[in-house]
Design a protein around this motif. Structure first.
Motif, PDB file in Angstrom:
ATOM      1  N   ASP A 177       5.062  16.779   4.199  1.00  0.00           N
ATOM      2  CA  ASP A 177       5.154  17.609   3.247  1.00  0.00           C
ATOM      3  C   ASP A 177       5.611  16.841   1.684  1.00  0.00           C
ATOM      4  OD1 ASP A 177       5.058  19.889   1.485  1.00  0.00           O
ATOM      5  OD2 ASP A 177       7.200  20.589   2.281  1.00  0.00           O
ATOM      6  N   TYR A 178       4.820  15.841   1.817  1.00  0.00           N
ATOM      7  CA  TYR A 178       4.921  14.976   0.490  1.00  0.00           C
ATOM      8  C   TYR A 178       4.645  15.613  -0.769  1.00  0.00           C
ATOM      9  CZ  TYR A 178       6.118  10.600   3.040  1.00  0.00           C
ATOM     10  OH  TYR A 178       6.754   9.546   3.853  1.00  0.00           O
ATOM     11  N   ARG A 179       5.376  15.605  -1.723  1.00  0.00           N
ATOM     12  CA  ARG A 179       5.304  16.222  -3.102  1.00  0.00           C
ATOM     13  C   ARG A 179       5.705  15.463  -4.331  1.00  0.00           C
ATOM     14  NH1 ARG A 179       8.417  22.097  -2.241  1.00  0.00           N
ATOM     15  NH2 ARG A 179       7.790  22.466   0.350  1.00  0.00           N
ATOM     16  N   ASP A 180       4.901  15.401  -5.244  1.00  0.00           N
ATOM     17  CA  ASP A 180       5.129  14.881  -6.524  1.00  0.00           C
ATOM     18  C   ASP A 180       6.622  15.270  -7.164  1.00  0.00           C
ATOM     19  OD1 ASP A 180       5.144  14.012  -9.440  1.00  0.00           O
ATOM     20  OD2 ASP A 180       3.372  13.046  -8.737  1.00  0.00           O
ATOM     21  N   VAL A 181       7.572  14.189  -7.324  1.00  0.00           N
ATOM     22  CA  VAL A 181       8.601  14.495  -8.175  1.00  0.00           C
ATOM     23  C   VAL A 181       8.768  13.443  -9.205  1.00  0.00           C
ATOM     24  CG1 VAL A 181      11.143  14.748  -7.921  1.00  0.00           C
ATOM     25  CG2 VAL A 181       9.704  15.448  -6.044  1.00  0.00           C
ATOM     26  N   MET A 191      18.662  16.335  21.698  1.00  0.00           N
ATOM     27  CA  MET A 191      19.011  16.953  20.360  1.00  0.00           C
ATOM     28  C   MET A 191      17.797  17.145  19.537  1.00  0.00           C
ATOM     29  SD  MET A 191      22.617  15.579  20.312  1.00  0.00           S
ATOM     30  CE  MET A 191      22.062  14.082  20.926  1.00  0.00           C
ATOM     31  N   GLU A 192      17.751  18.112  18.520  1.00  0.00           N
ATOM     32  CA  GLU A 192      16.834  18.262  17.450  1.00  0.00           C
ATOM     33  C   GLU A 192      17.369  18.698  16.130  1.00  0.00           C
ATOM     34  OE1 GLU A 192      12.995  21.033  16.986  1.00  0.00           O
ATOM     35  OE2 GLU A 192      13.437  20.767  18.990  1.00  0.00           O
ATOM     36  N   GLU A 193      16.516  18.001  15.051  1.00  0.00           N
ATOM     37  CA  GLU A 193      17.060  18.662  13.841  1.00  0.00           C
ATOM     38  C   GLU A 193      15.857  19.065  12.957  1.00  0.00           C
ATOM     39  OE1 GLU A 193      19.840  16.583  10.044  1.00  0.00           O
ATOM     40  OE2 GLU A 193      17.808  15.610  10.506  1.00  0.00           O
ATOM     41  N   ILE A 194      15.753  20.032  12.262  1.00  0.00           N
ATOM     42  CA  ILE A 194      14.676  20.302  11.361  1.00  0.00           C
ATOM     43  C   ILE A 194      15.252  20.523  10.252  1.00  0.00           C
ATOM     44  CG2 ILE A 194      13.025  22.209  10.793  1.00  0.00           C
ATOM     45  CD1 ILE A 194      13.093  23.128  13.748  1.00  0.00           C
ATOM     46  N   TRP A 195      14.683  19.624   9.241  1.00  0.00           N
ATOM     47  CA  TRP A 195      15.468  19.515   7.696  1.00  0.00           C
ATOM     48  C   TRP A 195      14.394  19.806   6.686  1.00  0.00           C
ATOM     49  CZ3 TRP A 195      12.642  15.713   5.017  1.00  0.00           C
ATOM     50  CH2 TRP A 195      12.086  14.562   5.803  1.00  0.00           C
ATOM     51  N   THR A 196      14.606  20.348   5.587  1.00  0.00           N
ATOM     52  CA  THR A 196      13.981  20.954   4.570  1.00  0.00           C
ATOM     53  C   THR A 196      14.570  20.443   3.275  1.00  0.00           C
ATOM     54  OG1 THR A 196      12.882  22.718   5.879  1.00  0.00           O
ATOM     55  CG2 THR A 196      12.556  22.590   3.470  1.00  0.00           C
ATOM     56  N   ILE A 197      13.835  19.825   2.344  1.00  0.00           N
ATOM     57  CA  ILE A 197      14.295  19.267   0.913  1.00  0.00           C
ATOM     58  C   ILE A 197      14.125  20.793  -0.148  1.00  0.00           C
ATOM     59  CG2 ILE A 197      14.129  17.764  -0.933  1.00  0.00           C
ATOM     60  CD1 ILE A 197      15.506  16.455   1.733  1.00  0.00           C
ATOM     61  N   HIS A 198      15.143  21.012  -0.674  1.00  0.00           N
ATOM     62  CA  HIS A 198      14.774  22.121  -1.654  1.00  0.00           C
ATOM     63  C   HIS A 198      14.740  21.327  -3.148  1.00  0.00           C
ATOM     64  CE1 HIS A 198      16.348  25.426   1.146  1.00  0.00           C
ATOM     65  NE2 HIS A 198      15.339  25.087   1.609  1.00  0.00           N
ATOM     66  N   ASP A 199      15.515  20.455  -3.153  1.00  0.00           N
ATOM     67  CA  ASP A 199      15.602  20.031  -4.752  1.00  0.00           C
ATOM     68  C   ASP A 199      15.574  18.655  -4.810  1.00  0.00           C
ATOM     69  OD1 ASP A 199      15.653  20.292  -7.362  1.00  0.00           O
ATOM     70  OD2 ASP A 199      17.859  21.019  -7.668  1.00  0.00           O
ATOM     71  N   VAL A 200      15.169  17.676  -5.600  1.00  0.00           N
ATOM     72  CA  VAL A 200      15.219  16.488  -5.971  1.00  0.00           C
ATOM     73  C   VAL A 200      15.309  16.135  -7.391  1.00  0.00           C
ATOM     74  CG1 VAL A 200      14.200  14.193  -5.744  1.00  0.00           C
ATOM     75  CG2 VAL A 200      13.933  15.890  -3.910  1.00  0.00           C
ATOM     76  N   VAL A 201      16.467  15.640  -7.870  1.00  0.00           N
ATOM     77  CA  VAL A 201      16.603  15.274  -9.530  1.00  0.00           C
ATOM     78  C   VAL A 201      16.701  13.660  -9.760  1.00  0.00           C
ATOM     79  CG1 VAL A 201      17.711  15.652 -11.606  1.00  0.00           C
ATOM     80  CG2 VAL A 201      17.234  17.589  -9.852  1.00  0.00           C
ATOM     81  N   PHE A 202      15.976  13.380 -10.488  1.00  0.00           N
ATOM     82  CA  PHE A 202      16.329  11.561 -10.981  1.00  0.00           C
ATOM     83  C   PHE A 202      17.069  11.685 -12.023  1.00  0.00           C
ATOM     84  CE2 PHE A 202      12.064  11.145  -8.349  1.00  0.00           C
ATOM     85  CZ  PHE A 202      12.738  10.575  -7.462  1.00  0.00           C
ATOM     86  N   ASN A 203      17.753  10.434 -12.071  1.00  0.00           N
ATOM     87  CA  ASN A 203      18.625  10.084 -13.366  1.00  0.00           C
ATOM     88  C   ASN A 203      19.465  11.527 -13.843  1.00  0.00           C
ATOM     89  OD1 ASN A 203      17.590   7.431 -13.538  1.00  0.00           O
ATOM     90  ND2 ASN A 203      15.818   8.115 -14.631  1.00  0.00           N
ATOM     91  N   GLN A 257       1.016  -1.268   0.027  1.00  0.00           N
ATOM     92  CA  GLN A 257       0.087   0.047   0.078  1.00  0.00           C
ATOM     93  C   GLN A 257       0.988   1.236  -0.157  1.00  0.00           C
ATOM     94  OE1 GLN A 257      -3.346  -0.220  -0.139  1.00  0.00           O
ATOM     95  NE2 GLN A 257      -2.982  -2.294  -0.610  1.00  0.00           N
ATOM     96  N   TYR A 258       1.980   1.316   0.780  1.00  0.00           N
ATOM     97  CA  TYR A 258       2.873   2.243   0.708  1.00  0.00           C
ATOM     98  C   TYR A 258       3.459   2.497  -0.545  1.00  0.00           C
ATOM     99  CZ  TYR A 258       7.337   4.750   1.650  1.00  0.00           C
ATOM    100  OH  TYR A 258       8.517   5.550   1.752  1.00  0.00           O
ATOM    101  N   LEU A 259       3.899   1.570  -1.349  1.00  0.00           N
ATOM    102  CA  LEU A 259       4.381   1.730  -2.622  1.00  0.00           C
ATOM    103  C   LEU A 259       3.443   2.306  -3.610  1.00  0.00           C
ATOM    104  CD1 LEU A 259       6.408  -1.822  -3.229  1.00  0.00           C
ATOM    105  CD2 LEU A 259       7.338   0.595  -3.080  1.00  0.00           C
ATOM    106  N   ALA A 260       2.203   1.695  -3.371  1.00  0.00           N
ATOM    107  CA  ALA A 260       1.086   2.422  -4.300  1.00  0.00           C
ATOM    108  C   ALA A 260       0.839   3.822  -3.952  1.00  0.00           C
ATOM    109  CB  ALA A 260      -0.275   1.453  -4.246  1.00  0.00           C
ATOM    110  N   ALA A 261       0.892   4.314  -2.637  1.00  0.00           N
ATOM    111  CA  ALA A 261       0.489   5.607  -2.290  1.00  0.00           C
ATOM    112  C   ALA A 261       1.621   6.655  -2.707  1.00  0.00           C
ATOM    113  CB  ALA A 261       0.423   5.953  -0.813  1.00  0.00           C
ATOM    114  N   THR A 262       2.889   6.060  -2.912  1.00  0.00           N
ATOM    115  CA  THR A 262       4.026   6.979  -3.284  1.00  0.00           C
ATOM    116  C   THR A 262       4.115   7.133  -4.823  1.00  0.00           C
ATOM    117  OG1 THR A 262       5.499   5.150  -2.839  1.00  0.00           O
ATOM    118  CG2 THR A 262       5.417   6.704  -0.958  1.00  0.00           C
ATOM    119  N   GLY A 263       3.539   6.108  -5.494  1.00  0.00           N
ATOM    120  CA  GLY A 263       3.471   6.069  -6.791  1.00  0.00           C
ATOM    121  C   GLY A 263       4.502   5.086  -7.339  1.00  0.00           C
ATOM    122  N   CYS A 264       5.367   4.365  -6.594  1.00  0.00           N
ATOM    123  CA  CYS A 264       6.419   3.561  -6.948  1.00  0.00           C
ATOM    124  C   CYS A 264       5.805   2.369  -7.776  1.00  0.00           C
ATOM    125  CB  CYS A 264       7.302   3.021  -5.803  1.00  0.00           C
ATOM    126  SG  CYS A 264       8.117   4.579  -5.030  1.00  0.00           S
TER     127      CYS A 264
END
Length: 396
Positions: free
Chosen positions: A328-332, A362-374, A126-133
């Motif tokens: 914050d799931y986004r389509d890539v 300890m704490e970490e806050i992370w943000t993804i700015h760019d994702v590129v495949f291939n 179900q996870y693979l289907a939800a993410t589009g994989c």
């Protein structure tokens, strides 16, 4: 570089000392000779310093630039530098407890396997289907580039001597950035820079290594395992492969979401391989929380317990717990990728007989700015482990 220059150079393997998964920071001064010491000796020294520091021990302000000709860390107090190194040691590039399964999850057979495992298999489907994989099986990406920002925060350290409890530190943090390259199967390279300090780590599919300015280069012992930063919503295929043979423990509410809880754990033989000198790994367990509504991974927590034997027979336990909220799931390119999250880590030190203990949050806050495949041109040469390069004019 010309072909003649390439022929005049030779790659020489660099001896790697074991990679310790935990607060791998050094004392007040960085002596070259101290790099030969056990990493766990360094941890004990850090605890002694924390115990003797009067008052707060907060991190430096976020105004210090990441890079610059004058940024050589000379303006940091020893205590503040130790805080930053503790953060980078714990949150910089932790690894998952088990290797990723090379067997495609779609080829698993659920006949004659425990109910907990077959249920987990269904949840992962179900996870693979939800993410589009599921739609990307035939045309899946061969490599990936990711960049993002992080903020590392040491909230506080609580030190107890049995009768008295003292808390040091304040909520202040450091901003940083990271770049991550990944190639199937099992190759990755990470650069994480925070306040002028850079952690570099990588894997060529066979060996995992890490380099810090204060410890040099270290290799991970035991089976080759994935980078935790990759499986926390950044690469759904790697996440699904990691949980391919997980157990479903039941349900639990995380925030407003009802979740299925899946568990994977390193077996006894694997944790024994990861022992380093006086440090003995007891267990390493990872839990994944998958939303029943969306099917996505929204929370992940792992617990790592190590027993350290000291020369004076004072056995000490170190337990590191890391929990990550993922969102914050986004389509890539047809795949849902998590673009932000928050990680809270706790390092708990306690003795076998002593009443003394310490707990650092300890704490970490992370943000993804760019994702590129291939990414064009990315090859296995980009993931070669560290080596010394020196000129040998007479060599072929």
């Amino acid at each position: 570089m010309s072909s003649r220059s390439r022929r005049s150079q030779r790659w020489c393997p660099q001896p790697l000392t074991p990679l310790m998964e935990g607060p791998d920071l050094f004392g007040v001064e960085d002596h070259e000779g101290s790099k030969k010491e056990s990493s766990w000796e360094v941890i004990r020294e850090w605890f002694k310093i924390q115990r003797n520091v009067p008052g707060g021990n907060s991190l430096i302000s976020s105004s210090i630039p990441l890079y610059g000709p004058n940024n050589n860390n000379n303006n940091l107090s020893p205590a503040k530098m130790q805080d930053l190194r503790l953060l980078l040691g714990v949150l910089g590039c932790p690894l998952a407890p088990i290797p990723i399964s090379n067997k495609p999850i779609s080829h698993l057979h659920i006949k004659d396997i425990p109910l907990e495992t077959s249920t987990a298999y269904y949840i992962i489907q179900q996870y693979l289907a939800a993410t589009g994989c599921s739609k990307q099986q035939k045309n899946s990406a061969k490599n990936m580039y990711t960049s993002g920002m992080v903020k590392l925060i040491r909230c506080e350290t609580e030190i107890s001597t049995g009768k008295n409890v003292r808390t040091t530190g304040s909520r202040s943090g450091e901003n940083g950035c990271f770049v991550l390259w990944q190639m199937s199967p099992g190759m990755w390279s990470l650069e994480l820079a925070v306040a002028g300090n850079k952690v570099v780590a990588g894997s060529d599919g066979k060996i995992v290594w890490r380099h810090t300015p204060w410890l040099g280069t270290h290799a991970a012992k035991g089976p080759q395992r994935p980078l935790r930063r990759i499986i926390q919503g950044l690469d759904p295929k790697s996440t699904s492969s990691l949980f391919a043979k997980a157990q479903c423990l039941g349900e639990k509410r995380i925030g407003d979401d009802e979740c299925f809880v899946l568990k994977v754990a390193a077996d006894r033989a694997a944790v024994i391989e990861r022992n380093e000198g006086p440090a003995e790994v007891i267990r390493h367990v990872l839990y994944g929380y998958f939303s029943q509504k969306s099917g996505l991974l929204i929370y992940m927590e792992d617990s790592h317990l190590t027993r350290v034997h000291s020369p004076d027979n004072d056995t000490v336990y170190w337990e590191t717990t890391i929990g990550s909220s993922i969102g914050d799931y986004r389509d890539v390119d047809g795949v849902l990728i998590a673009h932000q999250g928050r990680t809270v880590a706790t390092v708990f030190r306690f003795g076998e007989t002593s009443m003394q203990h310490s707990r650092t949050r300890m704490e970490e806050i992370w943000t993804i700015h760019d994702v590129v495949f291939n990414v064009p041109g990315l090859s296995i040469d980009s993931f070669i482990p560290p080596a010394d390069i020196f000129d040998t004019p007479g060599s072929p």
